[in-house]
Design an enzyme around this catalytic site. Sequence first.
Site, PDB file in Angstrom:
ATOM      1  CB  SER A 228      39.787 -14.415 -13.418  1.00  0.00           C
ATOM      2  OG  SER A 228      40.054 -14.949 -12.155  1.00  0.00           O
TER       3      SER A 228
ATOM      4  CE  LYS B 224      38.367 -14.083  -9.568  1.00  0.00           C
ATOM      5  NZ  LYS B 224      38.749 -14.200  -8.168  1.00  0.00           N
TER       6      LYS B 224
ATOM      7  CE  LYS C 293      43.148 -11.647 -15.366  1.00  0.00           C
ATOM      8  NZ  LYS C 293      43.052 -13.078 -15.073  1.00  0.00           N
TER       9      LYS C 293
HETATM   10  P1  NAD Z   1      50.656 -16.790 -11.890  1.00  0.00           P
HETATM   11  O1  NAD Z   1      51.184 -15.857 -12.915  1.00  0.00           O
HETATM   12  O2  NAD Z   1      51.352 -16.951 -10.589  1.00  0.00           O
HETATM   13  O3  NAD Z   1      50.509 -18.268 -12.521  1.00  0.00           O
HETATM   14  C1  NAD Z   1      50.284 -18.543 -13.874  1.00  0.00           C
HETATM   15  C2  NAD Z   1      51.107 -19.745 -14.273  1.00  0.00           C
HETATM   16  O4  NAD Z   1      50.846 -20.040 -15.641  1.00  0.00           O
HETATM   17  C3  NAD Z   1      52.617 -19.531 -14.148  1.00  0.00           C
HETATM   18  O5  NAD Z   1      53.225 -20.599 -13.480  1.00  0.00           O
HETATM   19  C4  NAD Z   1      53.081 -19.458 -15.608  1.00  0.00           C
HETATM   20  O6  NAD Z   1      54.402 -19.933 -15.792  1.00  0.00           O
HETATM   21  C5  NAD Z   1      52.063 -20.363 -16.270  1.00  0.00           C
HETATM   22  N1  NAD Z   1      51.947 -20.127 -17.706  1.00  0.00           N
HETATM   23  C6  NAD Z   1      51.940 -18.952 -18.366  1.00  0.00           C
HETATM   24  N2  NAD Z   1      51.808 -19.158 -19.694  1.00  0.00           N
HETATM   25  C7  NAD Z   1      51.711 -20.500 -19.858  1.00  0.00           C
HETATM   26  C8  NAD Z   1      51.560 -21.337 -20.986  1.00  0.00           C
HETATM   27  N3  NAD Z   1      51.466 -20.838 -22.226  1.00  0.00           N
HETATM   28  N4  NAD Z   1      51.518 -22.672 -20.791  1.00  0.00           N
HETATM   29  C9  NAD Z   1      51.606 -23.202 -19.542  1.00  0.00           C
HETATM   30  N5  NAD Z   1      51.765 -22.455 -18.424  1.00  0.00           N
HETATM   31  C10 NAD Z   1      51.811 -21.118 -18.591  1.00  0.00           C
HETATM   32  O7  NAD Z   1      49.123 -16.368 -11.647  1.00  0.00           O
HETATM   33  P2  NAD Z   1      48.150 -16.791 -10.440  1.00  0.00           P
HETATM   34  O8  NAD Z   1      48.156 -15.741  -9.405  1.00  0.00           O
HETATM   35  O9  NAD Z   1      48.403 -18.202 -10.073  1.00  0.00           O
HETATM   36  O10 NAD Z   1      46.734 -16.677 -11.204  1.00  0.00           O
HETATM   37  C11 NAD Z   1      46.268 -17.649 -12.123  1.00  0.00           C
HETATM   38  C12 NAD Z   1      44.819 -17.318 -12.480  1.00  0.00           C
HETATM   39  O11 NAD Z   1      44.019 -17.331 -11.293  1.00  0.00           O
HETATM   40  C13 NAD Z   1      44.644 -15.923 -13.099  1.00  0.00           C
HETATM   41  O12 NAD Z   1      43.688 -15.979 -14.115  1.00  0.00           O
HETATM   42  C14 NAD Z   1      44.188 -15.079 -11.926  1.00  0.00           C
HETATM   43  O13 NAD Z   1      43.426 -13.958 -12.341  1.00  0.00           O
HETATM   44  C15 NAD Z   1      43.380 -16.070 -11.130  1.00  0.00           C
HETATM   45  N6  NAD Z   1      43.291 -15.789  -9.681  1.00  0.00           N
HETATM   46  C16 NAD Z   1      44.378 -15.424  -8.956  1.00  0.00           C
HETATM   47  C17 NAD Z   1      44.250 -15.188  -7.590  1.00  0.00           C
HETATM   48  C18 NAD Z   1      45.422 -14.769  -6.727  1.00  0.00           C
HETATM   49  O14 NAD Z   1      45.186 -14.364  -5.567  1.00  0.00           O
HETATM   50  N7  NAD Z   1      46.658 -14.872  -7.191  1.00  0.00           N
HETATM   51  C19 NAD Z   1      43.003 -15.333  -6.974  1.00  0.00           C
HETATM   52  C20 NAD Z   1      41.921 -15.740  -7.729  1.00  0.00           C
HETATM   53  C21 NAD Z   1      42.071 -15.968  -9.089  1.00  0.00           C
END
Ligand code: NAD
Length: 296
Positions: A92, A167, A236
């Site tokens: 997002s 979103k 965010k």
């Molecule tokens: P998270 O922090 O658990 O996962 C992010 C991943 O990205 C981590 O494994 C991290 O190590 C990796 N990462 C960070 N920097 C990086 C880089 N430079 N190169 C490669 N990998 C890198 O977050 P999440 O909860 O999985 O969310 C991911 C996205 O999905 C976000 O944008 C969030 O807003 C969106 N989202 C999350 C949810 C939820 O319920 N958690 C629901 C809908 C949408």
Amino acid sequence: GFIGLGVMGKSMAINILKAGYELTVFDVVQGNVDELVKKGAKSGATPSEVATQSDIVLTSLPNAAIVEQVFLGENGILEGMEEGAIYVDLSSITPKSIRYINEMAKKKSVSVVDAPVSGGAEGAEKGTLTIMAGGEKSSLEKVLPVLNCIGKEIKHVGSVGAGDTVKAVNNLLLGANMVAVAEALVLGKKAGLDPDVMFEIISKSSGSSYALTAKYEKYISKGNFNPGFMVNLMHKDLQLAIDTAKDLNYPLLYGNVAQQMFEIAKTENMGNEDISSVVKIFERWADVEVRSEKNK
Ligand code: NAD
């Protein structure tokens, strides 16, 4: 290819593997990569290397700055992509940011689809996410078989950036509803109600919402605030709505109030907790706790 194997990305990548696709993965946390490799994925040393091995690359990353760096930066995805490849961002981020990425990608004849998801960690695990996709219809059609592995409700909502806009609007509602649920449950408890009784009847009444039904029993009633969906990410996402409103000279009352509550949660070291943890702030103000008798 799949980059960003966190709460959401890991489950999505596993579901793509399970459907029989060859998958190359990357994450800055080696442990996350190892887990996927154990399940049959290949690992790429950089995002660019992932891209050289893939026709479609998907990312699920924390924010716009990281998405831009991983896609456009040195050893980034675009560097490794061939003409005709498709990039799908499931994170997002701001509509502005994905449109900029799209402009850069066009120069290399790479297509972009912004496909943010809804449905939380559970939806990611079960492969039942809702996906709001922006981009060329023809690009979406090409990646649809892959998106079908991770989502149930997949809708084309417009050109590149439209997915991220939907979103932002959705999460404005989730954030505002979450804060309202926390405030209201604490009021009920302070006024002497049993939280379980309150939940049982309100979840079947006009005051119900996803924030109530998804967050009361599993999180608030148990005092369990392991994410789920983190405060940092909600904060965010509210900024995405606030920025969008600012650009349009549109006031955003509930979005700003809700964001301030998540700001307080962040300053109180709750940034990595589930969004339902805002209830703890109201609880402290009221000197009560909204916990189920069953969990005492
Ligand atoms: P998270 O922090 O658990 O996962 C992010 C991943 O990205 C981590 O494994 C991290 O190590 C990796 N990462 C960070 N920097 C990086 C880089 N430079 N190169 C490669 N990998 C890198 O977050 P999440 O909860 O999985 O969310 C991911 C996205 O999905 C976000 O944008 C969030 O807003 C969106 N989202 C999350 C949810 C939820 O319920 N958690 C629901 C809908 C949408």
